[in-house]
Design an enzyme around this catalytic site. Structure first.
Site, PDB file in Angstrom:
ATOM      1  N   LYS A 173     -27.935 -24.923  35.734  1.00  0.00           N
ATOM      2  CA  LYS A 173     -27.853 -25.267  37.158  1.00  0.00           C
ATOM      3  C   LYS A 173     -28.783 -24.395  37.989  1.00  0.00           C
ATOM      4  CE  LYS A 173     -23.240 -25.509  37.288  1.00  0.00           C
ATOM      5  NZ  LYS A 173     -21.884 -25.590  37.872  1.00  0.00           N
ATOM      6  N   GLU A 231     -17.797 -25.430  38.485  1.00  0.00           N
ATOM      7  CA  GLU A 231     -18.013 -24.559  39.629  1.00  0.00           C
ATOM      8  C   GLU A 231     -18.862 -25.348  40.631  1.00  0.00           C
ATOM      9  OE1 GLU A 231     -19.874 -20.812  38.744  1.00  0.00           O
ATOM     10  OE2 GLU A 231     -19.980 -20.276  40.874  1.00  0.00           O
ATOM     11  N   ARG A 280     -22.230 -26.593  23.591  1.00  0.00           N
ATOM     12  CA  ARG A 280     -22.720 -27.289  24.774  1.00  0.00           C
ATOM     13  C   ARG A 280     -23.837 -28.234  24.385  1.00  0.00           C
ATOM     14  NH1 ARG A 280     -24.585 -24.926  29.585  1.00  0.00           N
ATOM     15  NH2 ARG A 280     -22.752 -23.636  29.584  1.00  0.00           N
TER      16      ARG A 280
HETATM   17  P1  ATP Z   1     -24.489 -23.259  34.275  1.00  0.00           P
HETATM   18  O1  ATP Z   1     -24.346 -22.127  33.303  1.00  0.00           O
HETATM   19  O2  ATP Z   1     -25.747 -24.031  34.154  1.00  0.00           O
HETATM   20  O3  ATP Z   1     -24.203 -22.864  35.701  1.00  0.00           O
HETATM   21  P2  ATP Z   1     -21.791 -23.909  33.794  1.00  0.00           P
HETATM   22  O4  ATP Z   1     -21.319 -24.065  32.412  1.00  0.00           O
HETATM   23  O5  ATP Z   1     -21.510 -22.594  34.427  1.00  0.00           O
HETATM   24  O6  ATP Z   1     -23.320 -24.277  33.866  1.00  0.00           O
HETATM   25  P3  ATP Z   1     -19.701 -25.233  35.185  1.00  0.00           P
HETATM   26  O7  ATP Z   1     -19.729 -25.913  36.495  1.00  0.00           O
HETATM   27  O8  ATP Z   1     -18.922 -23.981  35.068  1.00  0.00           O
HETATM   28  O9  ATP Z   1     -21.209 -25.013  34.750  1.00  0.00           O
HETATM   29  O10 ATP Z   1     -19.244 -26.257  34.062  1.00  0.00           O
HETATM   30  C1  ATP Z   1     -18.071 -27.010  34.134  1.00  0.00           C
HETATM   31  C2  ATP Z   1     -17.671 -27.412  32.750  1.00  0.00           C
HETATM   32  O11 ATP Z   1     -18.702 -28.149  32.126  1.00  0.00           O
HETATM   33  C3  ATP Z   1     -17.401 -26.188  31.905  1.00  0.00           C
HETATM   34  O12 ATP Z   1     -16.216 -26.408  31.164  1.00  0.00           O
HETATM   35  C4  ATP Z   1     -18.594 -26.099  31.016  1.00  0.00           C
HETATM   36  O13 ATP Z   1     -18.274 -25.542  29.784  1.00  0.00           O
HETATM   37  C5  ATP Z   1     -19.031 -27.559  30.889  1.00  0.00           C
HETATM   38  N1  ATP Z   1     -20.464 -27.643  30.653  1.00  0.00           N
HETATM   39  C6  ATP Z   1     -21.456 -27.146  31.400  1.00  0.00           C
HETATM   40  N2  ATP Z   1     -22.659 -27.371  30.837  1.00  0.00           N
HETATM   41  C7  ATP Z   1     -22.416 -28.031  29.686  1.00  0.00           C
HETATM   42  C8  ATP Z   1     -23.237 -28.539  28.630  1.00  0.00           C
HETATM   43  N3  ATP Z   1     -24.566 -28.411  28.657  1.00  0.00           N
HETATM   44  N4  ATP Z   1     -22.626 -29.172  27.601  1.00  0.00           N
HETATM   45  C9  ATP Z   1     -21.296 -29.309  27.575  1.00  0.00           C
HETATM   46  N5  ATP Z   1     -20.470 -28.856  28.515  1.00  0.00           N
HETATM   47  C10 ATP Z   1     -21.011 -28.215  29.560  1.00  0.00           C
HETATM   48 MG    MG Z   2     -19.399 -21.884  34.569  1.00  0.00          MG
END
Ligand code: ATP
Ligand code: MG
Length: 575
Positions: free
Chosen positions: A277, A41, A267
């Site tokens: 984030k 995102e 994760r």
């Molecule tokens: P946040 O919850 O901090 O906003 P997010 O998971 O919503 O993080 P995205 O931009 O949606 O962030 O993530 C893009 C991809 O990266 C998704 O497939 C997500 O599962 C993966 N991802 C995000 N954070 C991690 C992590 N700490 N370890 C492994 N994969 C991750």
């Molecule tokens: Mg997300």
């Protein structure tokens, strides 16, 4: 080794995701093809957790001769920005991965998604609900109580179609209506209790502008975007496990072009680090760091600026592997991966962080010698360079003690040490200022020891780095340390995470450091090992011809082996 044995061996070392994909390929599922995607995102910069997901998705695609798309999951106009879209592309490329021409945006599917929603309404699987957000929450029930059906749940298909169309046309204000899937308000899985599919948001979107005022929810948009792109394996993190039935439900109830398989993995959590984030944005917005690319940030751009290499991050991701349970990875393992890579590639130079002036009294004031220094003992091809030596030098303040404790083998009054690649010197006098601080050492050198060896086999216990005062370049050196003091900073609630928990010494800036003259011509981003001091890189943002600014990437001390050993012992004792 015959072919069968070879593949078996390979399968043995595969993680559960690769094992599963290998099985699908072996059974010719999806005609044996593999197509993954990385779906960020664009509401922040990518971090080391995303790197894990990038390495997994692009890595799997490569290993199975498949493809991986980059897809921006841009369904929330309020929080998303073009700056993030650009930084994400830069970071994925920098990590060494390529989506070729397959860059997509969920917003590019808005029309198709709308049509899928209409299809659900037509089939009686979706309805427009006019309860308020609060009421919807109330009606949803709890883990122990079933939900209640909305009074609007049984609207006719015609009425639903009419209302949904008018929602799209902008007739209603935000919060008055939503589109919901008609599934089961009594489902033990709360996700399945008539989840919201669309909501009204009168906000300008960074790509579609004001074309839309209704936006699809993640659970609706994600599975359908996967299907539109022909994704075979949709890899996501564990918190989406409960959403998998909904992922499958949506795909089963519309005429989706295919049905990707969602597989969840743990994760990445890193000790002394936050990877949310939202919290990283707060660090930036409240000025706790200088920006998303502050070298203390766990962002890809921060790590790049700090001097981490793509290879070292990829190696780290291989090391941590993928598993199905959450855990916290020691940050020392990341640091270990950086050191291991930089040890192979970083040229060695001498840099004095806290200079102490040394005058070699028996060395002529108008003489300069150029001495041979090895660029990288780990890399025979790296060759040698010439470093200037003259009467006035700088050594590290901490390499001298007027009253040396036991086991201090460096310089002290009357003691002889080796200057790396140069000569043996002996300290003959100590000059102090009025406050009693040591400001200069008087020394003599032994001309017989040129290159650092004594012809009579005389031994010295210490070898110091140094620079020639007249030739050295002045630099600002920034020493970075962990941003948080607690191993698990997320344990602290709310904003206290920053106030209580931040390491006040996460950045120490040293002025007037002196480094070898060769660094004058170093390019921003270039990485070096300052002998005995650590790995450093030229800052890409603040360093200039007028002022050399150097970041410490990581110190030389590797604490990973110790941690690993302790872990092994613990394992043994619990067996
Ligand atoms: P946040 O919850 O901090 O906003 P997010 O998971 O919503 O993080 P995205 O931009 O949606 O962030 O993530 C893009 C991809 O990266 C998704 O497939 C997500 O599962 C993966 N991802 C995000 N954070 C991690 C992590 N700490 N370890 C492994 N994969 C991750
Ligand atoms: Mg997300």
């Amino acid at each position: 080794m015959d072919h069968k044995q070879k593949t078996e061996q390979k399968t043995e070392s595969l993680d559960f995701i690769r094992t599963r994909i290998a099985e699908d390929v072996a059974q010719n599922k999806n005609n044996g093809s593999v197509h993954t995607r990385f779906p960020p995102e664009p509401n922040g910069y990518l971090h080391i957790g995303h790197a894990k997901s990038i390495c997994l998705n692009f890595g799997v695609a490569k290993e199975f001769n498949g493809k991986c798309n980059l897809r921006f999951d841009d369904t929330n106009p309020a929080k998303e920005e073009v700056e993030y879209v650009q930084s994400i592309q830069e970071d994925v490329h920098w990590l060494g991965y390529d989506w070729e021409d397959r860059i997509f945006y969920t917003s590019g599917y808005f029309e198709k998604l709308y049509e899928f929603a209409v299809e659900l309404i037509r089939k009686g699987f979706a309805y427009v609900d006019s309860l308020s957000a609060e009421e919807i929450r109330e009606y949803r029930g709890t883990l122990t109580e079933p939900g209640r059906e909305s009074p609007y749940r049984n609207r006719s298909v015609a009425e639903n179609l009419d209302l949904f169309e008018r929602m799209r046309a902008g007739e209603f204000t935000g919060g008055t209506h939503v589109l919901r899937a008609k599934i089961d308000m009594a489902s033990p899985n709360i996700v399945m209790r008539d989840p919201t599919l669309y909501r009204i948001r009168k906000a300008t979107h960074h790509r579609t502008g004001d074309a839309w005022c209704i936006y699809p929810m993640y659970d609706f948009a994600h599975c359908l975007s996967d299907a539109i792109e022909g994704i075979t394996h949709s890899l996501c993190t564990l918190e989406f496990e409960n959403n998998r039935p909904l992922y499958d439900w949506v795909l089963d109830h519309v005429s989706a072009p295919c049905h990707p398989q969602q597989i969840e993995f743990a994760r990445l959590n890193l000790s002394y680090t936050i990877l949310s984030k939202r919290k990283l944005l707060k660090l930036v917005e409240d000025g706790y760091v200088s920006g998303w690319d502050d070298p203390r940030m766990p962002t890809i751009s921060g790590m790049r600026r700090r001097g981490f290499t793509p290879q070292s991050i990829r190696n780290f991701c291989v090391r941590i592997g993928v598993a199905k349970f959450n855990s916290i990875v020691d940050i020392e393992l990341l640091e270990h991966s950086i050191r291991e890579d930089l040890n192979k590639r970083a040229p060695r130079v001498m840099g004095v962080l806290q200079p102490l002036r040394v005058v070699i009294e028996n060395y002529s004031a108008d003489k300069t010698e150029y001495l041979n220094a090895v660029n990288n003992p780990e890399d025979p091809d790296a060759g040698t360079r010439q470093v200037p030596f003259s009467r006035i030098l700088y050594i590290e303040k901490e390499d001298f003690r007027e009253e040396p404790p036991k086991k201090f083998f460096r310089l002290a009054p009357g003691r002889e040490v080796r200057l790396r690649y140069a000569y043996f010197i002996t300290c003959t006098d100590v000059i102090k200022d009025e406050q009693g601080n040591v400001v200069e050492l008087r020394c003599t050198y032994d001309p017989q020891t040129r290159g650092g060896d004594s012809p009579d086999g005389r031994k010295v216990k210490g070898t110091l780095h140094w620079v020639s005062a007249a030739h050295a370049v002045t630099a600002e050196v920034r020493l970075y340390d962990r941003l948080f003091l607690k191993r698990n900073p997320d344990e602290v609630n709310g904003n206290e995470i920053f106030a209580v928990n931040l390491n006040p010494d996460s950045l120490v800036t040293l002025q007037n450091c002196r480094v070898e003259p060769g660094l004058k011509n170093a390019a921003p981003g270039e990485i070096f090992q300052f002998e005995r001091k650590g790995y450093f890189c030229i800052d890409t943002k603040d360093s200039s011809m007028e002022k050399l600014v150097v970041n410490r990437t990581v110190s030389l001390r590797d604490s990973w082996a110790k941690i690993e050993k302790a872990g092994e012992q613990k394992e043994k004792s619990t067996k």
